[in-house]
Design a protein around this motif. Structure first.
Motif, short mmCIF file in Angstrom:
data_model
loop_
_atom_site.label_atom_id
_atom_site.label_comp_id
_atom_site.label_asym_id
_atom_site.label_seq_id
_atom_site.Cartn_x
_atom_site.Cartn_y
_atom_site.Cartn_z
N UNK A 47 0.82 -1.21 0.00
CA UNK A 47 0.00 0.00 0.00
C UNK A 47 0.85 1.26 0.00
N UNK A 48 1.97 1.25 0.76
CA UNK A 48 2.81 2.43 0.87
C UNK A 48 4.00 2.39 -0.10
N UNK A 49 3.97 1.41 -1.02
CA UNK A 49 5.01 1.28 -2.04
C UNK A 49 6.40 1.18 -1.41
N UNK A 50 6.47 0.43 -0.31
CA UNK A 50 7.75 0.22 0.35
C UNK A 50 8.45 -1.02 -0.18
N UNK A 51 7.88 -1.64 -1.20
CA UNK A 51 8.50 -2.76 -1.90
C UNK A 51 8.09 -2.67 -3.37
N UNK A 52 8.73 -3.49 -4.21
CA UNK A 52 8.44 -3.48 -5.64
C UNK A 52 6.97 -3.81 -5.89
N UNK A 53 6.31 -2.96 -6.68
CA UNK A 53 4.89 -3.13 -6.99
C UNK A 53 4.70 -3.20 -8.49
N UNK A 54 4.39 -4.37 -9.05
CA UNK A 54 4.18 -4.48 -10.50
C UNK A 54 3.07 -3.53 -10.96
N UNK A 55 3.26 -2.99 -12.16
CA UNK A 55 2.27 -2.12 -12.81
C UNK A 55 2.11 -0.76 -12.13
N UNK A 56 2.92 -0.43 -11.14
CA UNK A 56 2.88 0.90 -10.54
C UNK A 56 3.90 1.78 -11.26
#
Length: 424
Positions: A47-56
């Motif tokens: 949620x907080x983008x503190x790890x790799x997020x596909x398609x973000x």
């Protein structure tokens, strides 16, 4: 996220019936159960983008909005711990995560102000339903294809026990929730409820991202020749059909090209995020092994001192706190960090004992936020503060005694009448 219940129709589904694509205007509501603190931390990292997020999209991260709650996952976990009961069943659901959105075409038709109003009204609806204090976090994501909001709720019942079954247990409860949400939130924004008892099958986020990585398949069929009416009236000639088939093929190629380009952009964004994560991990490993270069240590020392100066006037933000920990680890190295956590505060920056003690407070606070054990260092810091206070009191007593001595000397040297009164 496992054991998720999906209610309503939305863009992450394989539809069977219902409105054609492009005409859907459904309110999207999805809920998943989080069963452990480990899953809770993983969900918040996403949620907080503190790890790799596909398609973000990395270039649009700044458009994400924290609508409620802390600005990072660690503080949300702390808020959960503050409300969680002392005793938790082994099989208890720790949290509920709601996904709120709308059909892509309808969401795209909304203005930014309308989208914000929709998400705000949805959040109010959840607070009224679950209790304002039990809604711990709400984050709007605009860095993916379709804007949406993810809400984290601790499922406490009237007795203060974790009881997700009472809140979302059973198909009837979930169906009513979808109906209530559509009527009380969605309708005001031109959204409607998905068809009840639909045969649509829904994809999990993991399945959706896996599908996003599949090769693009060109969807092209030659148009059928128009046969015309009775006696061949309106029948399409060979030349007319060839022109129409050529145009259809050209449009299919343009669509396929656009799909490939969009997929390429997704891959590039994902690769950039992955590379950033690798670099961050590499830097952490190099700090932990004491492999930082002199230049890196010099830059970290400058950054550390700047943050310590900032900490004298205000509390550091969560991001600044993490940066301070990284800078201290780079400057001190693994051996220095071991001594620091063991209570050796003398290696902190500062020319005097008082300066180093003052620097210790924000550093230790940042280390606590990072989950480090600073018990010994805090004991040492407390001892330093006592020493400083004792030294200050001794200095004040010495000044008072010197002032008294001066008064006594002046009294003895002064020629005065018998009526003069001298008070010491």
């Amino acid at each position: 996220m496992r054991d998720s219940f999906v209610i309503g129709q939305y863009d992450w589904l394989k539809t069977q019936g219902g409105r054609p694509a492009g005409e859907r205007r459904y309110a999207i509501l999805r809920v998943g159960k989080i069963k452990t603190k480990g899953q809770l931390g993983a969900a918040l990292s996403h949620n907080f983008r503190e790890r790799h997020t596909p398609n973000a999209d990395l270039d649009r991260l700044h458009e994400n909005t924290v609508l409620k709650g802390p600005e990072n996952g660690q503080d949300v976990v702390a808020a959960w711990e503050a409300r969680a009961p002392e005793k938790i069943r082994k099989n208890a659901v720790h949290a509920l995560e709601y996904f709120v959105g709308a059909s892509p075409e309808k969401m795209a038709a909304m203005s930014r102000t309308q989208q914000d109003a929709y998400f705000r009204k949805a959040l109010d609806w959840f607070e009224a339903r679950h209790g304002k204090d039990n809604v711990l976090s709400a984050v709007i994501h605009r860095d993916e294809t379709t804007p949406h909001m993810q809400i984290l709720v601790i499922p406490l019942d009237a007795r203060g026990k974790l009881n997700a079954r009472e809140l979302v247990g059973g198909k009837a409860t979930l169906s009513k929730m979808q109906t209530d949400f559509a009527h009380e939130v969605g309708i005001a924004f031109g959204l409607e409820r998905g068809r009840e008892r639909s045969q649509a099958t829904h994809q999990t986020i993991k399945e959706y991202y896996a599908h996003a990585q599949e090769p693009v398949e060109a969807d092209f069929r030659l148009p059928e020749r128009r046969k015309g009416h009775v006696l061949g009236v309106g029948r399409e000639s060979d030349e007319e059909w060839r022109q129409r088939a050529t145009e259809a093929a050209r449009e299919a190629i343009v669509r396929a090209k656009a799909q490939y380009e969009d997929r390429l952009r997704q891959i590039e964004r994902g690769a950039a995020q992955l590379l950033a994560g690798i670099r961050t991990h590499e830097q952490a490993l190099r700090r932990g092994l004491g492999l930082s270069t002199p230049e890196e240590r010099q830059m970290a020392d400058i950054h550390m001192n700047g943050l310590l100066i900032t900490a004298r006037t205000r509390e550091l933000s969560p991001t600044e706190s993490r940066e301070l920990v990284e800078a201290v680890e780079t400057v001190l190295g693994p051996d220095g960090m071991t001594r620091l956590l063991g209570g050796d505060l003398d290696q902190l920056p500062g020319e005097t004992f008082a300066d180093r003690t003052q620097a210790a407070a924000p550093v230790l606070h940042a280390l606590v936020d990072a989950g480090r054990d600073v018990t010994l260092a805090l004991d040492r810091l407390e001892g330093h503060w006592r020493s400083l206070e004792e030294a200050r009191q001794a200095e004040q007593e010495e000044k008072r005694m010197r002032a008294r001595t001066v008064v006594i000397e002046k009294t003895h040297d002064h020629t005065h009448d018998e009526g003069d009164v001298w008070e010491l």
